[in-house]
Design a protein around this motif. Structure first.
Motif, PDB file in Angstrom:
ATOM      1  N   HIS A  53     -24.070  29.150 -42.716  1.00  0.00           N
ATOM      2  CA  HIS A  53     -24.457  29.311 -41.319  1.00  0.00           C
ATOM      3  C   HIS A  53     -23.192  29.411 -40.462  1.00  0.00           C
ATOM      4  O   HIS A  53     -22.423  28.450 -40.369  1.00  0.00           O
ATOM      5  CB  HIS A  53     -25.319  28.118 -40.877  1.00  0.00           C
ATOM      6  CG  HIS A  53     -25.872  28.256 -39.491  1.00  0.00           C
ATOM      7  ND1 HIS A  53     -26.635  27.275 -38.891  1.00  0.00           N
ATOM      8  CD2 HIS A  53     -25.794  29.260 -38.579  1.00  0.00           C
ATOM      9  CE1 HIS A  53     -26.979  27.663 -37.681  1.00  0.00           C
ATOM     10  NE2 HIS A  53     -26.467  28.861 -37.454  1.00  0.00           N
ATOM     11  N   THR A  84     -25.631  33.143 -36.034  1.00  0.00           N
ATOM     12  CA  THR A  84     -26.430  32.915 -34.827  1.00  0.00           C
ATOM     13  C   THR A  84     -25.673  33.222 -33.526  1.00  0.00           C
ATOM     14  O   THR A  84     -25.944  32.624 -32.488  1.00  0.00           O
ATOM     15  CB  THR A  84     -27.006  31.478 -34.810  1.00  0.00           C
ATOM     16  OG1 THR A  84     -25.992  30.539 -35.143  1.00  0.00           O
ATOM     17  CG2 THR A  84     -28.144  31.342 -35.786  1.00  0.00           C
ATOM     18  N   PHE A 228     -32.742  28.282 -37.517  1.00  0.00           N
ATOM     19  CA  PHE A 228     -31.285  28.212 -37.391  1.00  0.00           C
ATOM     20  C   PHE A 228     -30.893  28.605 -35.971  1.00  0.00           C
ATOM     21  O   PHE A 228     -31.393  29.607 -35.438  1.00  0.00           O
ATOM     22  CB  PHE A 228     -30.597  29.163 -38.377  1.00  0.00           C
ATOM     23  CG  PHE A 228     -30.708  28.743 -39.814  1.00  0.00           C
ATOM     24  CD1 PHE A 228     -31.874  28.951 -40.531  1.00  0.00           C
ATOM     25  CD2 PHE A 228     -29.639  28.142 -40.457  1.00  0.00           C
ATOM     26  CE1 PHE A 228     -31.981  28.564 -41.858  1.00  0.00           C
ATOM     27  CE2 PHE A 228     -29.726  27.751 -41.782  1.00  0.00           C
ATOM     28  CZ  PHE A 228     -30.901  27.966 -42.486  1.00  0.00           C
ATOM     29  N   SER A 279     -25.889  24.671 -35.470  1.00  0.00           N
ATOM     30  CA  SER A 279     -24.455  24.680 -35.784  1.00  0.00           C
ATOM     31  C   SER A 279     -23.648  24.328 -34.545  1.00  0.00           C
ATOM     32  O   SER A 279     -23.922  24.836 -33.449  1.00  0.00           O
ATOM     33  CB  SER A 279     -24.044  26.072 -36.275  1.00  0.00           C
ATOM     34  OG  SER A 279     -22.631  26.157 -36.365  1.00  0.00           O
TER      35      SER A 279
END
Ligand SMILES: [Fe+2]
Length: 307
Positions: A53, A84, A228, A279
């Motif tokens: 990620h 992302t 996510f 994250s």
């Protein structure tokens, strides 16, 4: 000690403390860290799936140390990359970004964009990460080469999840995807992805840049197993032993980073909840290159079978 001398000494101590803290915060913003997490979300008897990620790189061409660290991540040989957003922070960042990702672009991947992929960063109060969202959005600065970014990613086979659903096979798994454009800019169009997630898939995953509750609520209610997101920078300036003070969105600070659950509270009946991985990202605005008690990170998630 005279009052004047006491005042001078206090001011001197305050200035010295401030200088040390700032120097540390600048150092920490470059202390790139790999965080490893296990998410038990796969069907019984599935083999583990390793997901890298990446989020909030905020890359500028001069950040050679960050680029070198990014290049090292290919050695992890993940099965899947989830990006992302907020990759860029400069009009000339695209080439170094693609160079830094290198072999990771040959790995199956999905992505959404963040506001900092669309618009150039602007000078702001560096302490804004300690303050509540003031509602202003940076949309009147020059655009960054986001269309070239999208074209470059999709050319490698990465799936663009900007306000759309898709599916792909990764390893042995059929994955149903849904993603939104950046909720922080209110670019998300939830109607375009609404509806029950594909129950026949092995895994259902939602992706967004900013983890606004309206997006998390809908994805969880539609039956996505995992979500996510990035955007929060983990709070960026955190209190040691306490954590984040703000998230720059309506997610509560306790979930500013890491693995949590998000209940499908608005769903009719009890559909359970989704895993939520936020994250803390790898970057900062170039105008506020500081982090405190919140290392810049990429995350290697090992998705395992549910017990
Ligand atoms: Fe960001």
């Amino acid at each position: 000690m005279t009052p004047a001398r006491f005042l001078l000494r206090t001011l001197g101590l305050g200035a010295a403390t401030g200088a040390v803290t700032t120097a540390y915060a600048v150092w920490e913003a470059r202390a790139y860290t790999l965080r490893c997490v296990t998410m038990p979300v796969l069907p019984v008897d599935s083999r583990p799936l390793r997901v890298l990620h990446l989020s909030d790189l905020h890359l500028t061409p001069g950040q050679s140390r960050k680029q070198e660290w990014l290049r090292s991540l290919a050695a992890l040989e993940p099965d899947l990359v989830v990006n992302t957003g907020d990759n860029l922070a400069h009009p000339d960042s695209l080439a170094p970004l693609l160079d830094s990702l290198g072999p990771l672009l040959d790995v199956p991947g999905v992505f959404v964009l963040g506001s900092n992929d669309y618009f150039s960063p602007t000078l702001r109060n560096p302490l804004r990460y300690l303050l509540p969202d003031d509602g202003t959005r940076n949309t009147d600065t020059p655009q960054l080469p986001w269309q070239d970014l999208v074209d470059s990613f999709t050319k490698t086979g990465w799936i663009d999840l900007t306000n759309r659903r898709d599916s792909s096979v990764v390893g042995d798994l059929q994955i149903a995807w849904a993603g939104v454009d950046d909720p922080h800019l209110e670019y998300d169009d939830l109607d375009l992805i609404a509806g029950p997630a594909d129950a026949s898939a092995d895994l259902r995953v939602g992706v967004a840049h900013a983890p606004y509750l309206r997006v998390l609520d809908q994805l969880a209610a539609d039956g996505y197993d995992a979500i996510f997101a990035g955007h929060t920078h983990g709070g960026q300036v955190c209190l040691p032993a306490y954590g984040a003070l703000v998230t720059n969105c309506d997610l509560e600070p306790a979930r500013a980073k890491g693995l949590h659950r998000h209940p499908a509270a608005s769903a009719p009946g009890d559909l359970g909840s989704a895993w939520l991985h936020v994250s803390a990202g790898l970057g900062t605005s170039p105008y506020a290159p500081i982090r405190v008690a919140c290392r810049p990170e990429a995350t290697l998630l090992t998705l395992t079978a549910e017990r």
